[in-house]
Scaffold this active site. Sequence first.
Site: not given
Length: 287
Positions: A2-3, A61, A267
């Site tokens: 989650p950002e 975050k 990533r």
Amino acid sequence: MPELPEVETVRQGLAQWVTDRRIAEVQVLHPRAVRRHAAGAAHFADVLRETTVRDVRRRGKYLWLPLDSGDAVVGHLGMSGQLLLQPAAAPDETHLRVRFRFADDGPELRFVDQRTFGGLSVSAGGAELPTEIAHIARDPLDPEFSDATFVAALRRRRTEIKRALLDQTLLSGVGNIYADEALWRARLHGTRPTDGLTGPAVLRLLGHVRDVLGEAVKEGGTSFDALYVNVNGESGYFDRALNVYGRADQPCRRCGEPVRREAFMNRSSFSCPRCQPRPRRAVPARG
């Protein structure tokens, strides 16, 4: 992971439902969920009993719940953490880790985490700002975020612009998805050297970062699987508005060129080869 938009969506939901409620009981069902609380699970539960949640705040975050005791509950969702509001009679989730019961008859708060990379802890005296997260920079949606300070700090760095956007000591809350989206809007490739960007160019990029984050918050964030949900268990919808992230080989929404996927820090990065050409000058590799 989650950002900012996903965490802000959770913060808003929690603020509506847990502010000014007194904690009657805390059950730690998996010790790993409170591994960052050095005093252990029993102390975590005991120190929170009979305290009242005064607010729900966010830095990047991270979330924290200031308490009337002056302490704070600090939370990070990790890869799969969820903070859910459920009726007390609702069946336990398979990966329920921590349960907060309140003194009233309202819903209880549950921390659910399949992969247990997230966690909760108590910050002693951390109601205003927990020391554990004080090193994290403010985010671009924070009213106290300084554009001038960010521009100066960014231009002093000898790094790539995408790496800078992900540096939580420069600005917080921006992760892989929203960095790619903002860079696409700014027509900048992620490997562009920061020391070659002009002040106005950095400010334009910062404006795009704010726009992307703000739009994503309005849509409840981005959900690619069932692991990210808000406090009511609902998914976000910003994935429908993504311009490049996750769209490898699909046409760029601006010029039609196929979107390119590249490896980046274990990533993937997504960009348009035509709208975001690679810079001629690369940042020197560190020895």
